[in-house]
Design an enzyme around this catalytic site. Structure first.
Site, PDB file in Angstrom:
ATOM      1  N   HIS A   1       0.797  -1.221   0.000  1.00  0.00           N
ATOM      2  CA  HIS A   1       0.000   0.000   0.000  1.00  0.00           C
ATOM      3  C   HIS A   1       0.831   1.273   0.000  1.00  0.00           C
ATOM      4  CE1 HIS A   1      -3.280  -2.790   0.538  1.00  0.00           C
ATOM      5  NE2 HIS A   1      -3.962  -1.836  -0.077  1.00  0.00           N
TER       6      HIS A   1
ATOM      7  N   CYS B   1     -10.543  -0.795 -10.262  1.00  0.00           N
ATOM      8  CA  CYS B   1      -9.847   0.247  -9.493  1.00  0.00           C
ATOM      9  C   CYS B   1      -8.508  -0.224  -8.950  1.00  0.00           C
ATOM     10  CB  CYS B   1     -10.730   0.764  -8.359  1.00  0.00           C
ATOM     11  SG  CYS B   1     -11.166  -0.522  -7.194  1.00  0.00           S
TER      12      CYS B   1
HETATM   13  C1  PEP Z   1      -7.115  -3.842  -4.977  1.00  0.00           C
HETATM   14  O1  PEP Z   1      -6.938  -4.807  -4.224  1.00  0.00           O
HETATM   15  O2  PEP Z   1      -6.936  -3.871  -6.204  1.00  0.00           O
HETATM   16  C2  PEP Z   1      -7.547  -2.568  -4.411  1.00  0.00           C
HETATM   17  C3  PEP Z   1      -7.896  -1.564  -5.181  1.00  0.00           C
HETATM   18  O3  PEP Z   1      -7.519  -2.456  -3.060  1.00  0.00           O
HETATM   19  P1  PEP Z   1      -6.185  -2.232  -2.212  1.00  0.00           P
HETATM   20  O4  PEP Z   1      -5.037  -2.066  -3.152  1.00  0.00           O
HETATM   21  O5  PEP Z   1      -6.393  -1.042  -1.354  1.00  0.00           O
HETATM   22  O6  PEP Z   1      -6.088  -3.496  -1.426  1.00  0.00           O
END
Ligand code: PEP
Ligand code: MG
Length: 763
Positions: A359, A671
């Site tokens: 993240h 996303c």
């Molecule tokens: C994903 O898993 O693609 C997502 C958008 O969520 P995160 O990256 O915050 O886990």
């Protein structure tokens, strides 16, 4: 066997130089296996295997005997990459006699390669005068030992090179994983979480007397603290626990501990660093003891060490001063560090742990901060104050860059700047193909800073607002009203465009300091919706805050992360409806927002139709979907090469989800970071995704490729790609197509950057 292995690896771990480590290896291995000779050869930069330590051969041969893969039995082991076990070495056709070693006394030979990340780093060999084959148990022991030592040797070798950064080396390179593209030049600052013994930066002190006084006053303060705590809890503690307090006090009274630290301070080292090193050494000594009781005392030593360190770090005159152009180095950088450094000073991030889809890397991409992750061999505590170049395109960092290197990187920075300027011209142009097919480009947000950047770059909505980010930047749960204000700002800024707010997604690599989740397998554990459904009070406060914030704007969508069962969606819908009804009762004039589901786990892919039938929209989280489909931890740099969203299995799943959603008349967006990859964006558009949501940095890149292609071309590309079986080939195929379109999305000099100037590699 296990005990001997553990003891050897722990001793090697504690060695303070590669030389010392190798001496320990040959000495302990020879003793454990009762052989007459044990030697270790390590590969040098000329691909020769150099005798680096021995017991049983002439000591004068160390660093003198060198063989290539073509020469002798050691070369043979390195070439074959597997153990060679011989009754009489001299009868083997590959045998070669080196008079300087004096090895003619020996007959039997067992050589085992030391392999790290598929490469033979060296060879460990034992020999005996007696003619006999080493038995299976002996061979298994040496193979296991080499497997355990390979990572340690690679790491120690890297640290050893880093020791010399101060003295003479320039352009010292460490390799990691690309985290966020771009290049920056700055000064290294070590991020050291409070009272973390392993992250204390090496710093020199000029006022030795002052430092000693400070050290002793901290020691006394910690002592008083422990004593007071011990007497306060006296009646509640068992005699064993009471004993622990007494042991701590005795350790603090032990003059030898203080003496060791004092000596280091007198050598010109700051007290926190000197203290942390002494404590870590003592803890290591306990950890390598045979007796299990004593081994466990290592934890007590570390605990005591942390208590004193907290005092040593908490002095008001030790406030961290961030220089301009700070490049932050740390063991495990997480989103919360972003809140600690003034934004205008931070130009780069480097993390020992984590990978390209952790993240922190995702946030860094959104903020446009060049980042390198997974630099596993980086001795980061030693690098405070050094000048550093971060190459976030290729995942390299360079310490003490030469003028020539800085000149080359400045060219890259200039090219980057020109590309950004070009992107600015796209801002008001629609995102549509040459044959006028419109593709809505939305953004992923989290930090307040994202909002302005997103609008500047022409975002048409927010496809994912990571609400956990404001939670991560605090030291307690935000209240409903705190949240309402934050959400309102987001919704107002983007109105009338849609803002998709994801409910709290903690767990995995996102843990809140005030709500720790300790699990053996966090990515398969209590994450996302699983946490919030177990804590309806947190969920209800959040969705109430979201809906209140949307009053009068009505541009909110609510999205649920990590859904793997339809029942989770239904429970969440019930809670949201309840919160909505309460808000109406309280006099609010609020529309019920659309409720959507993220498709992030394989189970949700195969239930996409059922989920789509029940939800108002779907959105694919390709970051997690890739991790779970390929069984590759998105946070682990060791398997970073296997984490590839162009994998045919991921592409098939993505196509399956679009069809399933559309069969129910439900819109579907994506996303995950994949949407911001220009090549992937073309494929996703061709698959039929209704919205692509990405970090704002990549939005203009994607817009420029979409504006350079027709929908028909994109569909043909997709058809060809779906017939390919290999992720790398698909990557290359798509990459070539983009190049042919003539879109410039990264500095051209990246491809011509001279490798010969890439400095001395240390890993
Ligand atoms: C994903 O898993 O693609 C997502 C958008 O969520 P995160 O990256 O915050 O886990
Ligand atoms: Mg996710």
């Amino acid at each position: 066997m296990l005990d001997s292995l553990r003891a050897i690896t722990q001793e090697v771990n504690a060695a303070d130089s590669l030389e010392a480590a190798m001496k320990i290896i040959v000495n302990r291995t020879r003793l454990t296996m009762s052989t007459q000779m044990c030697s270790i050869y390590l590969r040098n930069e000329h691909e020769e295997f150099v005798l680096r330590a021995t017991e049983g051969l002439n000591a004068t041969a160390v660093n003198q005997v060198k063989v290539t893969r073509e020469v002798g039995l050691i070369g043979y082991v390195a070439r074959r990459g597997e153990p060679i076990n011989l009754e009489n070495a001299r009868e083997h056709p590959q045998y070669r006699y080196f008079p300087e070693t004096g090895e003619e006394r020996f007959s039997s030979f067992l050589g085992v390669p030391i392999v790290h990340q598929r490469e033979v780093l060296g060879v460990l060999a034992v020999q005996q005068g007696e003619r006999r084959r080493f038995d299976d148990a002996e061979e298994a022991f040496l193979v296991t030992l080499c497997a355990q030592l390979s990572g340690l040797i690679a790491h120690t070798e890297a640290i050893h090179s880093a020791d010399e950064i101060d003295n003479k080396s320039i352009d010292v390179r460490f390799k990691g994983v690309a985290g966020s593209p771009g290049v920056s030049i700055g000064t290294a600052v070590v991020f050291s979480p409070e009272a973390d013994l392993d992250s204390v930066p090496y710093q020199k002190c000029t006022d030795t007397e002052g430092e000693l006084t400070f050290f002793f006053s901290s020691l006394i303060a910690a002592r008083n603290d422990i004593k007071a705590l011990g007497s306060k809890l006296k009646d509640r503690l068992s005699s064993e626990e009471q004993g622990l307090f007494d042991a701590y006090l005795a350790m603090l009274d032990d003059t030898s501990l203080a003496r060791e630290v004092t000596e280091d301070i007198k050598q010109g080292v700051v007290a926190p660093y000197a203290w942390s090193r002494v404590i870590l050494n003592h803890a290591q000594t306990f950890a390598s003891m045979h007796d299990p009781y004593l081994r466990e005392r290592a934890a007590d030593v570390r605990d005591l060490g942390r208590r004193v360190l907290a005092y040593l770090q908490n002095s008001p005159n030790r406030e961290k001063d961030y220089p301009d152009n700070t490049v932050l180095l740390g063991d495990e950088l997480t989103a919360s560090v972003l809140g600690e450094i003034p934004k205008d000073k931070l130009v780069g991030l480097v993390s020992v742990k984590g990978s390209g889809n952790s993240h922190i890397a995702i946030l860094a991409r959104a903020m446009g901060i060049p980042t390198v992750m997974g630099v596993v061999d980086l001795p980061f505590t030693q690098l405070e104050g050094h000048s550093v170049v971060v190459d976030g395109y290729r995942g390299n960092i360079y310490f003490n860059p030469s003028e020539e290197m800085i000149r080359e990187f400045k060219i890259l920075i200039q090219e980057d700047y020109e590309i950004t300027r070009h992107y600015e011209t796209l801002r008001h142009l629609p995102c549509e193909t040459l044959d006028n097919h419109r593709v809505p480009l939305w953004v992923n947000t989290g930090l307040m800073a994202d909002i302005l950047r997103s609008i500047e770059r022409g975002a048409e909505g927010v496809g994912l607002y990571r609400t956990e980010v404001p939670f991560l930047l605090r030291d307690r749960f935000p209240t409903e009203e705190d949240q309402r204000k934050i959400y309102r700002e987001h919704l107002e800024t983007f109105a009338p465009h849609t803002v998709t707010m994801r409910t709290l997604d903690v767990g995995g690599d996102k843990s809140l300091s005030y709500f720790p989740i300790e699990e053996a397998n966090p990515f398969l554990g209590w994450r996302g919706i699983r946490v919030t459904l177990d804590h309806p009070e947190i969920f209800l406060a959040q969705v109430r805050a979201m809906m209140k914030a949307s009053e009068g704007l009505n541009n909110l969508r609510i999205m649920l992360p990590m859904v793997s069962h339809t029942s989770e969606l239904e429970m969440a819908q019930t809670l949201i409806h309840r919160a909505h009804a309460e808000l109406l009762e309280e006099g609010g004039d609020i529309e019920l927002p659309p409720i959507g589901v993220m498709i992030e786990v394989p189970a949700a892919v195969y239930q996409a139709k059922e989920l789509a039938a029940r939800a108002d929209f779907l959105s694919v989280g390709s970051n997690d979907l890739t991790q779970y489909l390929l069984a590759v931890d998105r946070n682990n740099p060791r398997v970073a090469d296997l984490y590839n969203s162009y994998h045919p299995a991921v592409l098939q799943a993505l196509q399956y989800v679009v069809k399933a959603a559309h069969s129910q008349g439900t819109p579907v967006s994506i996303c995950g970071e994949l949407a911001g990859d220009p090549g992937a964006a073309i494929l996703l558009m061709a698959m039929g995704y209704d919205v692509l949501s990405m970090n704002s940095t990549n939005l203009p890149r994607v817009k420029s490729v979409i504006r350079a292609i027709t929908l028909d071309q994109a569909e043909r590309l997709l058809t060809s790609v779906m017939k390919l079986a290999d992720a790398t080939i698909i990557n290359q195929y798509v990459e070539r197509t983009i190049r042919r379109l003539g879109v410039k999305d990264r500095p051209e000099s990246l491809d011509t950057f001279s490798l010969s100037k890439e400095g001395c590699e240390t890993s």
